[in-house]
Design a protein around this motif. Structure first.
Motif, PDB file in Angstrom:
ATOM      1  N   ALA A 260       7.558 -66.191  -5.132  1.00 30.58           N
ATOM      2  CA  ALA A 260       7.661 -65.440  -6.389  1.00 30.58           C
ATOM      3  C   ALA A 260       7.411 -63.945  -6.168  1.00 30.58           C
ATOM      4  O   ALA A 260       8.083 -63.093  -6.746  1.00 30.58           O
ATOM      5  CB  ALA A 260       6.667 -66.006  -7.413  1.00 30.58           C
ATOM      6  N   GLN A 261       6.434 -63.608  -5.287  1.00 25.28           N
ATOM      7  CA  GLN A 261       6.126 -62.209  -5.015  1.00 25.28           C
ATOM      8  C   GLN A 261       7.300 -61.489  -4.358  1.00 25.28           C
ATOM      9  O   GLN A 261       7.672 -60.377  -4.744  1.00 25.28           O
ATOM     10  CB  GLN A 261       4.887 -62.120  -4.102  1.00 25.28           C
ATOM     11  N   TYR A 263      10.506 -62.294  -4.420  1.00 24.85           N
ATOM     12  CA  TYR A 263      11.651 -62.195  -5.318  1.00 24.85           C
ATOM     13  C   TYR A 263      11.400 -61.152  -6.401  1.00 24.85           C
ATOM     14  O   TYR A 263      12.287 -60.382  -6.764  1.00 24.85           O
ATOM     15  CB  TYR A 263      11.923 -63.565  -5.927  1.00 24.85           C
ATOM     16  N   THR A 264      10.192 -61.087  -6.895  1.00 23.28           N
ATOM     17  CA  THR A 264       9.861 -60.104  -7.932  1.00 23.28           C
ATOM     18  C   THR A 264       9.943 -58.681  -7.380  1.00 23.28           C
ATOM     19  O   THR A 264      10.429 -57.760  -8.044  1.00 23.28           O
ATOM     20  CB  THR A 264       8.459 -60.361  -8.495  1.00 23.28           C
ATOM     21  N   ASP A 265       9.462 -58.479  -6.130  1.00 23.80           N
ATOM     22  CA  ASP A 265       9.563 -57.151  -5.512  1.00 23.80           C
ATOM     23  C   ASP A 265      11.012 -56.738  -5.335  1.00 23.80           C
ATOM     24  O   ASP A 265      11.377 -55.576  -5.537  1.00 23.80           O
ATOM     25  CB  ASP A 265       8.849 -57.152  -4.162  1.00 23.80           C
ATOM     26  N   SER A 268      12.334 -55.674  -8.638  1.00 23.48           N
ATOM     27  CA  SER A 268      11.761 -54.383  -9.046  1.00 23.48           C
ATOM     28  C   SER A 268      12.471 -53.234  -8.337  1.00 23.48           C
ATOM     29  O   SER A 268      12.723 -52.187  -8.933  1.00 23.48           O
ATOM     30  CB  SER A 268      10.272 -54.347  -8.724  1.00 23.48           C
ATOM     31  N   ILE A 289      15.757 -67.133 -11.488  1.00 22.16           N
ATOM     32  CA  ILE A 289      14.532 -66.590 -12.105  1.00 22.16           C
ATOM     33  C   ILE A 289      13.808 -67.666 -12.893  1.00 22.16           C
ATOM     34  O   ILE A 289      12.589 -67.754 -12.892  1.00 22.16           O
ATOM     35  CB  ILE A 289      14.880 -65.403 -13.024  1.00 22.16           C
ATOM     36  N   ILE A 351      13.017 -56.633 -15.906  1.00 26.54           N
ATOM     37  CA  ILE A 351      12.768 -56.811 -14.481  1.00 26.54           C
ATOM     38  C   ILE A 351      11.606 -55.945 -14.038  1.00 26.54           C
ATOM     39  O   ILE A 351      10.759 -56.367 -13.252  1.00 26.54           O
ATOM     40  CB  ILE A 351      14.031 -56.493 -13.673  1.00 26.54           C
ATOM     41  N   ARG A 354       8.330 -57.391 -14.657  1.00 30.30           N
ATOM     42  CA  ARG A 354       8.086 -58.658 -13.984  1.00 30.30           C
ATOM     43  C   ARG A 354       7.717 -59.774 -14.985  1.00 30.30           C
ATOM     44  O   ARG A 354       6.602 -60.289 -14.984  1.00 30.30           O
ATOM     45  CB  ARG A 354       6.970 -58.488 -12.942  1.00 30.30           C
ATOM     46  N   PRO A 356       7.379 -63.375 -16.286  1.00 34.05           N
ATOM     47  CA  PRO A 356       7.232 -64.610 -15.525  1.00 34.05           C
ATOM     48  C   PRO A 356       8.473 -65.472 -15.690  1.00 34.05           C
ATOM     49  O   PRO A 356       9.165 -65.445 -16.690  1.00 34.05           O
ATOM     50  CB  PRO A 356       6.001 -65.241 -16.171  1.00 34.05           C
TER      51      PRO A 356
END
Length: 361
Positions: A260-261, A263-265, A268, A289, A351, A354, A356
């Motif tokens: 998750a970290q 993919y979120t970065d 971003s 997502i 996005i 972030r 959830p």
């Protein structure tokens, strides 16, 4: 008889008074008198009350012993470089020996005047005009030595000789002015050229120093940037190692957090552009997502049901998830089809903040 005796006494008294008057001489301060007996010099009377022999001695010369000033008239002098100038001077002298001044020279002041004039022509005629104008002290010293030596036999001391004025012709003065102006212009040009040269040298030195400092700054910045990247890589490697160890030990939360970290970065970074309001991405990505939580649930279920199988079970579960048919997503107003792929519009602020994933519990 008595009348004749009285007349004789009166005559005698008159003779005595006249004799005393002729024998007593008073010399004023600052003067000396010479005494002559039958026309021959015998002695000098100093200031005060003095006695001489009446009818035999007489006063010869009365001399002023104080320092006297003699004005030398203007005269023409030809210098060594054939320049004609007008010169006048003033001389100071003092009588030291009254007898010599009275009997060694006739007309003392006239003699000193002519002596001064001739020596002025001699001394100044042996010099150039430039030396004549700039070395007055030297001229005065030379004149003083020459005149004092020449007047010493006369009992005279020349105390000082001063050149008052030196007047070259007008055309010569104009030429000297032009020469001086040209010389000063040359000095100004030389000084200006030296100033420009020094300024250029200083500017070059400053540019050199600035380039050196800039190069040193770039080198230091590159070194620090490389060091920062190295530390970041070490931290990334350490984090990956820790996550791998946690996954090997069966910690499902570590795998879920790691995926998750990352993919979120990535999302971003995609949303970091300030001039993009809407980002077009494939429909499968938007579905991913919402399924991050599902991935974590699958991994947890696999590790929970068969903890002994380890990483092989996790791999089989991931392959089964990929082989499973995906449910078609309902199109919305923000969904666009391009060729064979579906795209969905996702606002940047979603996005960037972030949000959830929808599939997480």
């Amino acid at each position: 008889m008595e009348f004749g005796a009285n007349i004789a006494l009166l005559i005698l008294a008159a003779v005595v008074i006249f004799t005393l008057y002729a024998g007593i001489k008073i010399v004023p301060q600052g003067s000396n008198f010479t005494v002559e007996r039958f026309g021959r010099y015998t002695r000098t009377l100093s200031p005060g009350l003095n006695m001489i022999v009446p009818f035999f001695d007489r006063i010869g010369a009365r001399l002023n012993m104080m320092e006297q000033v003699l004005d030398v008239p203007t005269q023409e002098v030809i210098t060594r470089d054939n320049a004609t100038t007008s010169v006048d001077a003033v001389a100071f002298f003092q009588v030291l020996n009254a007898a010599q001044a009275a009997y060694q020279v006739s007309d003392l002041q006239y003699a000193i005047l002519n002596l001064t004039m001739t020596n002025i022509r001699t001394v100044m005629g042996s010099m150039d005009l430039d030396e004549l104008l700039s070395n007055r002290d030297t001229i005065n010293d030379r004149l003083l030595r020459v005149l004092d030596q020449a007047a010493h036999p006369w009992g005279i001391k020349i105390t000082r000789v001063e050149i008052k004025d030196i007047n070259p012709p007008k055309d010569l003065i104009d030429s000297m002015a032009r020469q001086m102006k040209a010389e000063r212009d040359k000095r100004a040009q030389v000084l200006e050229a030296e100033g420009d040269r020094n300024a250029q040298i200083l500017r070059a030195e400053g540019l050199k120093q600035s380039q050196i400092l800039e190069a040193e700054g770039k080198r230091e910045a590159a070194y620090r940037e490389a060091e920062a990247r190295e530390r970041l890589a070490e931290a990334e490697a350490k984090a990956t190692t820790m996550v791998s160890e946690a996954i090997a030990q069966g910690d499902v939360q570590a795998l879920n957090y790691f995926v998750a970290q990352k993919y979120t970065d990535a999302l971003s970074e995609m949303a970091s552009a300030k001039n993009h309001k809407v980002i077009m991405m494939p429909l499968e990505a938007s579905s991913l997502i919402g399924t991050l939580g599902g991935i974590g649930a699958i991994a947890k279920e696999v590790f929970g049901n068969n903890s002994d199988s380890g990483a092989n079970t996790t791999t089989q579960g991931a392959q089964a998830a990929r082989k499973a048919p995906a449910k078609p997503a309902a199109r919305s107003e923000g969904t666009t089809r391009s060729g064979s792929a579906d795209y969905v519009s996702v606002p940047n602020h979603i996005i960037g903040n972030r949000v959830p994933p929808t599939g997480s519990r």
